[in-house]
Design a protein around this motif. Structure first.
Motif, PDB file in Angstrom:
ATOM      1  N   VAL A   1      -3.183 -13.953   3.485  1.00 22.79           N
ATOM      2  CA  VAL A   1      -3.295 -13.147   2.281  1.00 22.79           C
ATOM      3  C   VAL A   1      -4.744 -13.214   1.814  1.00 22.79           C
ATOM      4  O   VAL A   1      -5.407 -14.245   1.942  1.00 22.79           O
ATOM      5  CB  VAL A   1      -2.338 -13.642   1.173  1.00 22.79           C
ATOM      6  N   ALA A   2      -5.242 -12.111   1.284  1.00 28.62           N
ATOM      7  CA  ALA A   2      -6.627 -12.048   0.813  1.00 28.62           C
ATOM      8  C   ALA A   2      -6.721 -11.009  -0.296  1.00 28.62           C
ATOM      9  O   ALA A   2      -5.846 -10.138  -0.425  1.00 28.62           O
ATOM     10  CB  ALA A   2      -7.572 -11.687   1.964  1.00 28.62           C
ATOM     11  N   PRO A   3      -7.764 -11.081  -1.113  1.00 27.57           N
ATOM     12  CA  PRO A   3      -7.981 -10.005  -2.095  1.00 27.57           C
ATOM     13  C   PRO A   3      -8.148  -8.675  -1.370  1.00 27.57           C
ATOM     14  O   PRO A   3      -8.546  -8.625  -0.207  1.00 27.57           O
ATOM     15  CB  PRO A   3      -9.270 -10.431  -2.809  1.00 27.57           C
ATOM     16  N   ALA A   4      -7.839  -7.584  -2.067  1.00 29.37           N
ATOM     17  CA  ALA A   4      -7.877  -6.269  -1.431  1.00 29.37           C
ATOM     18  C   ALA A   4      -9.244  -5.950  -0.855  1.00 29.37           C
ATOM     19  O   ALA A   4      -9.355  -5.281   0.172  1.00 29.37           O
ATOM     20  CB  ALA A   4      -7.461  -5.193  -2.440  1.00 29.37           C
ATOM     21  N   ASP A   5     -10.301  -6.413  -1.480  1.00 27.27           N
ATOM     22  CA  ASP A   5     -11.662  -6.138  -0.990  1.00 27.27           C
ATOM     23  C   ASP A   5     -12.304  -7.387  -0.396  1.00 27.27           C
ATOM     24  O   ASP A   5     -13.524  -7.512  -0.340  1.00 27.27           O
ATOM     25  CB  ASP A   5     -12.534  -5.611  -2.139  1.00 27.27           C
TER      26      ASP A   5
ATOM     27  N   GLU B   1      -0.975  -3.638   2.016  1.00 33.37           N
ATOM     28  CA  GLU B   1      -1.338  -4.012   0.656  1.00 33.37           C
ATOM     29  C   GLU B   1      -0.081  -4.137  -0.203  1.00 33.37           C
ATOM     30  O   GLU B   1       0.904  -3.429   0.001  1.00 33.37           O
ATOM     31  CB  GLU B   1      -2.288  -2.974   0.050  1.00 33.37           C
ATOM     32  N   ALA B   2      -0.148  -5.060  -1.169  1.00 29.48           N
ATOM     33  CA  ALA B   2       0.981  -5.273  -2.071  1.00 29.48           C
ATOM     34  C   ALA B   2       0.459  -5.559  -3.474  1.00 29.48           C
ATOM     35  O   ALA B   2      -0.617  -6.162  -3.647  1.00 29.48           O
ATOM     36  CB  ALA B   2       1.848  -6.437  -1.592  1.00 29.48           C
ATOM     37  N   GLU B   3       1.218  -5.133  -4.457  1.00 28.66           N
ATOM     38  CA  GLU B   3       0.850  -5.369  -5.851  1.00 28.66           C
ATOM     39  C   GLU B   3       1.401  -6.714  -6.309  1.00 28.66           C
ATOM     40  O   GLU B   3       2.572  -7.043  -6.061  1.00 28.66           O
ATOM     41  CB  GLU B   3       1.415  -4.268  -6.742  1.00 28.66           C
ATOM     42  N   VAL B   4       0.564  -7.498  -6.973  1.00 30.44           N
ATOM     43  CA  VAL B   4       1.002  -8.778  -7.525  1.00 30.44           C
ATOM     44  C   VAL B   4       1.749  -8.492  -8.828  1.00 30.44           C
ATOM     45  O   VAL B   4       1.156  -8.045  -9.814  1.00 30.44           O
ATOM     46  CB  VAL B   4      -0.191  -9.718  -7.794  1.00 30.44           C
TER      47      VAL B   4
ATOM     48  N   THR C   1      -4.104  -5.983  -6.581  1.00 34.52           N
ATOM     49  CA  THR C   1      -3.624  -5.719  -5.221  1.00 34.52           C
ATOM     50  C   THR C   1      -4.177  -6.758  -4.259  1.00 34.52           C
ATOM     51  O   THR C   1      -5.356  -7.116  -4.334  1.00 34.52           O
ATOM     52  CB  THR C   1      -4.058  -4.313  -4.758  1.00 34.52           C
ATOM     53  N   VAL C   2      -3.312  -7.263  -3.386  1.00 34.54           N
ATOM     54  CA  VAL C   2      -3.744  -8.192  -2.344  1.00 34.54           C
ATOM     55  C   VAL C   2      -3.418  -7.583  -0.982  1.00 34.54           C
ATOM     56  O   VAL C   2      -2.566  -6.682  -0.869  1.00 34.54           O
ATOM     57  CB  VAL C   2      -3.056  -9.565  -2.480  1.00 34.54           C
ATOM     58  N   GLU C   3      -4.092  -8.077   0.026  1.00 35.42           N
ATOM     59  CA  GLU C   3      -3.870  -7.598   1.394  1.00 35.42           C
ATOM     60  C   GLU C   3      -3.169  -8.684   2.192  1.00 35.42           C
ATOM     61  O   GLU C   3      -3.562  -9.859   2.156  1.00 35.42           O
ATOM     62  CB  GLU C   3      -5.202  -7.239   2.046  1.00 35.42           C
ATOM     63  N   LEU C   4      -2.113  -8.299   2.906  1.00 34.12           N
ATOM     64  CA  LEU C   4      -1.342  -9.223   3.724  1.00 34.12           C
ATOM     65  C   LEU C   4      -1.534  -8.870   5.188  1.00 34.12           C
ATOM     66  O   LEU C   4      -1.350  -7.712   5.582  1.00 34.12           O
ATOM     67  CB  LEU C   4       0.143  -9.157   3.361  1.00 34.12           C
TER      68      LEU C   4
END
Length: 432
Positions: free
Chosen positions: A127-131, A206-209, A190-193
């Motif tokens: 998992v990481a931040p969207a950017d 991507e998923a919304e926290v 938003t985070v990136e999985l």
């Protein structure tokens, strides 16, 4: 002699032989100390388990798995291409047998079940931040039964499968790691999985926290909604392999859309059993844990009882020696008109006073030391389990320990007290 005089004299007489009384009190102290700690341990663990059940369970859902096989026939089981598959990996949430599409259809047709959600095991690599960059990636475990209940939220909301958008409930330890200021500021971000599909190709979604949850003993891992799980599971499914599920969540519906009762749950369980399926609530599963915990605490409490039994003989010995040393005094009290009942009460109360001292001092010492131990564990080895007080000193339980030990002391003092009460005053006055 008035009752107040009997109590006063009994208290004073208990300390005539200070060394003997002190040793007896210390023997009771050991039992009271141990018994107070064991009851506090049981209260602390059971309180935490109960609060966790209230947190993760909605109360109207069953975890459904294939029933354990009871086939006692000799030889191997014949292969059935249309039958259930066997899991290739250990599954702590269910049995080694997997559910299939027929099982889901059977569950959906059972009265009292509103809907069935199969639980698919998906693997998220990071998992990481969207950017974020590759250096911002962190490993992430997914809780496969996220849809069963509620997360213990610090901020945000529970997952909502009805929205159809990819959602995630992260654990609080990811807030700082992913660069969020606090739990509240992470909501809506938003985070990136990242995950790997069946062809070993790296993918991401991507998923919304929507929520930040505390670490829970019974619901580890991040929670994801059904839409995200469906996307990842389809990508990770091996082509040509029939659908199979480790378990399913059966959401119940009460009669007329009302609340689900214990009777409703029992009836659904019975219908599942007829279909060779097993349904369990979260309470059922955690009940096994509580049974083990209570068994361990029961063994520890047994050692306390043994200590109290040994101490009771000490009380008997102390009072018997006191009766012998005060034979002439007993004869004089009887000659002056003290009844047998008053003499019995005098020596019985001495035993009760000794029992009160030993139990009260032992309980207070246990509370003092136990509070320090509990605080140290909460800040150290148990820091990952917020809200767990490993030793919970309930005033009612502490009072019960003190009263039980005082009762033990009273029963132990009955024999010496009866001997004192039945002495002949003339013979007692002649005693040398």
């Amino acid at each position: 002699m008035r009752t107040t005089d009997v109590v006063t004299n009994a208290t004073r007489n208990a300390f005539r032989s200070k060394l003997r009384t002190t040793l007896t009190v210390l023997s009771l102290f050991v039992g009271a100390f141990t018994l107070t700690l064991t009851t506090a341990l049981g209260a602390g663990v059971n309180d935490y388990v109960s609060r966790q059940v209230a947190t993760v369970s909605t109360g109207d859902a069953l975890l459904v798995t294939p029933a354990a096989s009871a086939d006692s026939s000799e030889g191997p089981t014949r292969f059935d291409p249309d039958g259930r598959q066997q899991s290739t990996q250990p599954n702590p949430l269910g049995s080694g047998t997997l559910l299939n599409a027929d099982d889901l259809e059977t569950m959906q047709g059972i009265d009292g079940i509103e809907r069935v959600e199969p639980v698919r095991q998906v693997v998220i690599d990071w998992v990481a931040p969207a950017d974020g960059t590759e250096e911002d990636r962190y490993e992430l475990d997914i809780n496969p039964s996220s849809s069963l209940g509620r997360s213990d939220l610090i901020a945000g909301e529970q997952l909502d499968d009805g929205k159809g958008a990819a959602q995630i409930v992260l654990q609080d330890e990811y807030v700082d790691a992913l660069g969020f200021g606090d739990a509240e500021s992470a909501i809506g971000e938003t985070v990136e999985l990242g995950y790997t599909d069946a062809a070993h190709v790296a993918r991401s979604i991507e998923a919304e926290v929507v929520g930040i949850a505390r670490t829970s003993l019974f619901a580890s891992g991040a929670g994801v909604d059904a839409s995200l799980t469906d996307v990842v599971s389809e990508a990770q499914a091996i082509p040509g392999q029939p659908e199979a599920y480790v378990l399913a969540v059966a959401h119940l519906d009460g009669p007329g859309g009302g609340a689900v009762t214990e009777e409703d749950i029992r009836q659904v369980k019975a219908q599942l059993a007829d279909a060779d399926l097993t349904g369990q609530t979260v309470e059922d599963q955690l009940g096994v844990i509580q049974t083990v915990i209570n068994g361990i605490i029961g063994v520890l409490s047994a050692f306390s009882v043994i200590a109290l039994l040994a101490a009771s003989f000490g009380i008997v010995n102390t009072l018997l020696m006191s009766v012998q040393e005060r034979t002439r005094e007993i004869g004089l009290m009887k000659a002056m008109g003290m009844s047998n009942g008053r003499v019995f009460s005098l020596f019985s109360l001495e035993a009760v006073v000794i029992g009160f001292l030993g139990s009260a001092i032992g309980a207070l010492a246990a509370i003092g030391l136990g509070s320090l131990i509990s605080s140290a564990l909460a800040a150290g080895p148990l820091a990952d389990l917020p809200g767990l007080s490993i030793l919970l000193f309930d005033p009612v339980n502490v009072l019960a320990v003190i009263l039980v030990i005082m009762l033990v002391a009273f029963v132990s003092g009955v024999l010496p007290a009866r001997r004192a009460a039945r002495q002949d005053p003339i013979d007692s006055l002649r005693y040398e």
